[in-house]
Write an enzyme that holds these catalytic residues in place. Structure first.
Site, PDB file in Angstrom:
ATOM      1  N   ASP A  54       0.812  -1.209   0.000  1.00 15.49           N
ATOM      2  CA  ASP A  54       0.000   0.000   0.000  1.00 15.49           C
ATOM      3  C   ASP A  54       0.849   1.265   0.000  1.00 15.49           C
ATOM      4  O   ASP A  54       0.404   2.305   0.486  1.00 15.49           O
ATOM      5  CB  ASP A  54      -0.907   0.001   1.236  1.00 15.49           C
ATOM      6  CG  ASP A  54      -0.115  -0.071   2.534  1.00 15.49           C
ATOM      7  OD1 ASP A  54       0.852  -0.856   2.599  1.00 15.49           O
ATOM      8  OD2 ASP A  54      -0.440   0.662   3.494  1.00 15.49           O
ATOM      9  N   ARG A  70       3.870   1.596 -11.904  1.00 16.43           N
ATOM     10  CA  ARG A  70       3.277   1.124 -10.635  1.00 16.43           C
ATOM     11  C   ARG A  70       2.328  -0.041 -10.934  1.00 16.43           C
ATOM     12  O   ARG A  70       2.290  -1.034 -10.211  1.00 16.43           O
ATOM     13  CB  ARG A  70       2.524   2.266  -9.926  1.00 16.43           C
ATOM     14  CG  ARG A  70       3.433   3.384  -9.424  1.00 16.43           C
ATOM     15  CD  ARG A  70       2.711   4.336  -8.486  1.00 16.43           C
ATOM     16  NE  ARG A  70       1.607   5.062  -9.104  1.00 16.43           N
ATOM     17  CZ  ARG A  70       1.713   6.244  -9.712  1.00 16.43           C
ATOM     18  NH1 ARG A  70       2.888   6.840  -9.806  1.00 16.43           N
ATOM     19  NH2 ARG A  70       0.655   6.830 -10.247  1.00 16.43           N
ATOM     20  N   LYS A  93      -6.298  -0.068   6.831  1.00 14.84           N
ATOM     21  CA  LYS A  93      -5.085   0.178   7.607  1.00 14.84           C
ATOM     22  C   LYS A  93      -4.918   1.669   7.861  1.00 14.84           C
ATOM     23  O   LYS A  93      -5.187   2.489   6.969  1.00 14.84           O
ATOM     24  CB  LYS A  93      -3.873  -0.347   6.841  1.00 14.84           C
ATOM     25  CG  LYS A  93      -2.547   0.143   7.412  1.00 14.84           C
ATOM     26  CD  LYS A  93      -1.368  -0.270   6.574  1.00 14.84           C
ATOM     27  CE  LYS A  93      -0.391   0.882   6.480  1.00 14.84           C
ATOM     28  NZ  LYS A  93       0.872   0.522   5.836  1.00 14.84           N
ATOM     29  N   GLU A  96      -2.393   0.333  13.764  1.00 12.57           N
ATOM     30  CA  GLU A  96      -0.928   0.344  13.611  1.00 12.57           C
ATOM     31  C   GLU A  96      -0.280   1.599  14.196  1.00 12.57           C
ATOM     32  O   GLU A  96      -0.089   2.607  13.501  1.00 12.57           O
ATOM     33  CB  GLU A  96      -0.563   0.223  12.114  1.00 12.57           C
ATOM     34  CG  GLU A  96       0.943   0.224  11.879  1.00 12.57           C
ATOM     35  CD  GLU A  96       1.336   0.129  10.402  1.00 12.57           C
ATOM     36  OE1 GLU A  96       0.442   0.096   9.540  1.00 12.57           O
ATOM     37  OE2 GLU A  96       2.540   0.082  10.123  1.00 12.57           O
ATOM     38  N   GLU A 131       3.008   2.583  14.787  1.00  9.31           N
ATOM     39  CA  GLU A 131       4.384   2.098  14.565  1.00  9.31           C
ATOM     40  C   GLU A 131       5.341   2.841  15.490  1.00  9.31           C
ATOM     41  O   GLU A 131       5.462   4.068  15.425  1.00  9.31           O
ATOM     42  CB  GLU A 131       4.800   2.299  13.100  1.00  9.31           C
ATOM     43  CG  GLU A 131       6.262   1.917  12.890  1.00  9.31           C
ATOM     44  CD  GLU A 131       6.706   1.842  11.424  1.00  9.31           C
ATOM     45  OE1 GLU A 131       5.849   1.939  10.518  1.00  9.31           O
ATOM     46  OE2 GLU A 131       7.920   1.689  11.187  1.00  9.31           O
ATOM     47  N   LYS A 186      -1.194  -4.169  14.188  1.00  9.87           N
ATOM     48  CA  LYS A 186       0.054  -4.187  13.433  1.00  9.87           C
ATOM     49  C   LYS A 186       1.123  -3.482  14.263  1.00  9.87           C
ATOM     50  O   LYS A 186       1.415  -2.292  14.055  1.00  9.87           O
ATOM     51  CB  LYS A 186      -0.162  -3.512  12.078  1.00  9.87           C
ATOM     52  CG  LYS A 186       1.047  -3.569  11.177  1.00  9.87           C
ATOM     53  CD  LYS A 186       0.668  -3.441   9.716  1.00  9.87           C
ATOM     54  CE  LYS A 186       1.902  -3.233   8.868  1.00  9.87           C
ATOM     55  NZ  LYS A 186       1.677  -3.418   7.454  1.00  9.87           N
ATOM     56  N   SER A 197       7.560  -4.878   9.470  1.00  7.89           N
ATOM     57  CA  SER A 197       8.988  -5.225   9.498  1.00  7.89           C
ATOM     58  C   SER A 197       9.858  -4.017   9.849  1.00  7.89           C
ATOM     59  O   SER A 197      10.946  -4.199  10.414  1.00  7.89           O
ATOM     60  CB  SER A 197       9.431  -5.875   8.182  1.00  7.89           C
ATOM     61  OG  SER A 197       9.241  -5.015   7.086  1.00  7.89           O
ATOM     62  N   GLY A 216      12.062  -2.000   8.675  1.00  7.89           N
ATOM     63  CA  GLY A 216      13.464  -1.752   8.323  1.00  7.89           C
ATOM     64  C   GLY A 216      14.383  -2.903   8.718  1.00  7.89           C
ATOM     65  O   GLY A 216      15.592  -2.849   8.472  1.00  7.89           O
ATOM     66  N   SER A 256       2.691  -8.651   8.516  1.00 11.49           N
ATOM     67  CA  SER A 256       2.082  -7.753   7.537  1.00 11.49           C
ATOM     68  C   SER A 256       3.230  -6.896   7.007  1.00 11.49           C
ATOM     69  O   SER A 256       3.316  -5.715   7.295  1.00 11.49           O
ATOM     70  CB  SER A 256       1.007  -6.893   8.201  1.00 11.49           C
ATOM     71  OG  SER A 256       0.516  -5.952   7.274  1.00 11.49           O
ATOM     72  N   TYR A 308       7.541   7.043   5.138  1.00  8.74           N
ATOM     73  CA  TYR A 308       6.787   6.158   4.256  1.00  8.74           C
ATOM     74  C   TYR A 308       6.010   6.953   3.230  1.00  8.74           C
ATOM     75  O   TYR A 308       5.431   7.966   3.542  1.00  8.74           O
ATOM     76  CB  TYR A 308       5.792   5.303   5.076  1.00  8.74           C
ATOM     77  CG  TYR A 308       6.022   3.847   4.836  1.00  8.74           C
ATOM     78  CD1 TYR A 308       5.603   3.275   3.648  1.00  8.74           C
ATOM     79  CD2 TYR A 308       6.701   3.073   5.763  1.00  8.74           C
ATOM     80  CE1 TYR A 308       5.847   1.932   3.393  1.00  8.74           C
ATOM     81  CE2 TYR A 308       6.932   1.732   5.522  1.00  8.74           C
ATOM     82  CZ  TYR A 308       6.507   1.174   4.333  1.00  8.74           C
ATOM     83  OH  TYR A 308       6.746  -0.133   4.093  1.00  8.74           O
TER      84      TYR A 308
HETATM   85  P1  13P Z   1       7.263  -2.445   6.552  1.00  5.66           P
HETATM   86  O1  13P Z   1       7.050  -3.917   6.745  1.00  5.66           O
HETATM   87  O2  13P Z   1       8.124  -2.089   5.399  1.00  5.66           O
HETATM   88  O3  13P Z   1       7.644  -1.759   7.825  1.00  5.66           O
HETATM   89  O4  13P Z   1       5.871  -1.844   6.151  1.00  5.66           O
HETATM   90  C1  13P Z   1       4.760  -2.212   6.786  1.00  5.66           C
HETATM   91  C2  13P Z   1       3.765  -1.188   6.562  1.00  5.66           C
HETATM   92  O5  13P Z   1       2.752  -1.414   5.968  1.00  5.66           O
HETATM   93  C3  13P Z   1       4.022   0.121   7.120  1.00  5.66           C
HETATM   94  O6  13P Z   1       2.810   0.680   7.379  1.00  5.66           O
END
Ligand code: 13P
Length: 397
Positions: free
Chosen positions: A72, A94, A184, A224, A226, A266, A308, A310, A335, A397
């Site tokens: 995404d 893309r 998400k 999520e 993060e 997430k 993930s 990084g 994910s 991102y």
């Molecule tokens: P990464 O696994 O690259 O961190 O991305 C997950 C993602 O969707 C970030 O929102």
């Protein structure tokens, strides 16, 4: 708002409808009354008309041996990816890349859901088939990124907040019509910049409002927050911040009457900061992360789908595998975006003759993570490329 909701009532079995919906536009709710104690308390769970479907969707995504392909990336982020292999950021490029991803043969064996950017939700493959239809044929549930990205948070310590609540309910309704069944919303928390109480509260509140709105439109929200890898801090500091963040997130999810059985999480794994000299083994990451989850995440939540962030492809898979050596109350899975796509993208390099090889690499990573979800990944035979870290300081991102 007619949403998946719960309220604890003293003595009266069902709350008066007019009281419940005061000033709200209520869709036909299904009401389930659970008597907790014969005389003193009754738990009334009100779920939106989508409640059963939300629970089913979440369970389908959190099915054994499967996880989510996060594809995404916004157009700007996808542009960075394409640039890294010398391609221009055009819609055609893309489309070509995303066609490669969704049509990898047998992907649905390992992947239960794919998160799409809005462009892809409405896009066709280069063969002219709707991307969404290709996913459904592969038994992969289509999902959609609904946040509108991060902007500076005034009054904070150079932190950010996530936009996208305005008009969200119209967008989620349209995305459902288009075939999306989950959503998400990614917001971030920075450890080196604080995190300030303001930034954590804002992140948690935004996630909770988004989750309630998504459920109201039949979309399972992926929650999520993060916690960025950036920083020199050790793993204990990450653990401390993660505890605070998840406590607030669940406080506001409950306050917004979100149906916990119909969400997915997430989280970031609990690791040392990317610039910390002391590195952690997969066992340590698993111990800290599971301890966090046990302390903060109710077992009603069906799935924990890690990002993930990084880590290298192999590191992300090894850490997931370590977490699945124990029996967990939730489905503990992945994910990933970068940790599923990195080698695949490089292998493709924008050349039609490399599509099959790139799809094979994607399947290899998807299978490795499927094994890790089952706790059966050995890490043998991985390429040097897959072991390369992907952390970029201050990554946007
Ligand atoms: P990464 O696994 O690259 O961190 O991305 C997950 C993602 O969707 C970030 O929102």
């Amino acid at each position: 708002m007619a949403s998946a909701s719960a309220t604890l009532l003293k003595s009266s079995p069902i709350i008066d409808k007019s009281e419940w919906i005061k000033g709200q536009n209520l869709r036909q709710p299904s009401v389930c009354v659970v008597r907790c104690h014969p005389t003193s308390a009754t738990l009334t769970v009100r779920a939106s008309s989508y409640a059963d479907e939300l629970v089913k969707t979440a369970k389908t995504i959190a099915s054994p041996g499967r996880g989510i392909l996060a594809m995404d990336e916004s157009n700007a982020t996808c542009g960075k990816r394409l640039d890294s292999i010398g391609l221009e950021n055009t819609e055609a490029n893309r489309q070509a890349y995303r066609t490669l991803l969704v049509s990898a043969p047998g992907l649905g064996e390992y992947i239960s859901g794919a998160i799409l950017f809005e462009e892809t939700l409405y896009q066709s493959t280069i063969e002219g088939k709707k991307m969404v239809d290709v996913l459904v044929e592969q038994k992969i549930v289509p999902g959609i990124k609904v946040d509108k990205g991060l902007v500076p948070l005034p009054g904070s310590n150079n932190e950010s907040w996530c936009q996208g609540l305005d008009g969200l309910s119209s967008r989620t309704a349209a995305y459902y019509q288009q075939g999306a069944r989950f959503a998400k919303w990614r917001t971030v928390v920075s450890i080196p910049n604080g995190p300030s109480a303001l930034a954590v509260k804002e992140a948690a509140w935004g996630l909770a409002r988004y989750a309630a709105i998504s459920q109201d439109s039949g979309l399972v929200p992926i929650v999520e927050p993060e916690i960025l890898l950036d920083g020199e801090h050790g793993i204990d500091r990450t653990f401390e911040v993660a505890q605070k963040v998840w406590a607030e997130v669940f406080f506001y999810l409950a306050e917004n009457n979100v149906l916990f059985e119909g969400i997915l999480l997430k989280p970031s794994m609990v690791t040392p900061g990317a610039e910390c000299k002391d590195r952690a083994t997969p066992q340590q990451v698993a111990d800290y992360t599971l301890k966090l989850l046990h302390r903060r995440i109710p077992p009603a939540v069906p799935g924990i789908m890690f990002l993930s962030g990084g880590q290298s492809e192999v590191e992300a898979t090894l850490n997931l595998n370590a977490m699945n050596q124990s029996t967990n109350p939730w489905h503990v899975s992945f994910s990933y975006a970068r940790a599923l796509q990195n080698t695949c993208l490089k292998t493709w390099g924008g050349r039609p003759e490399n599509v099959k090889a790139a799809q094979d690499v994607l399947l290899l990573r998807a299978k490795a993570n499927s094994l890790a979800q089952l706790g059966k990944y050995t890490g043998e035979g991985e390429s040097e490329e897959a072991k390369k870290g992907m952390f970029v300081k201050g990554y946007v991102y």
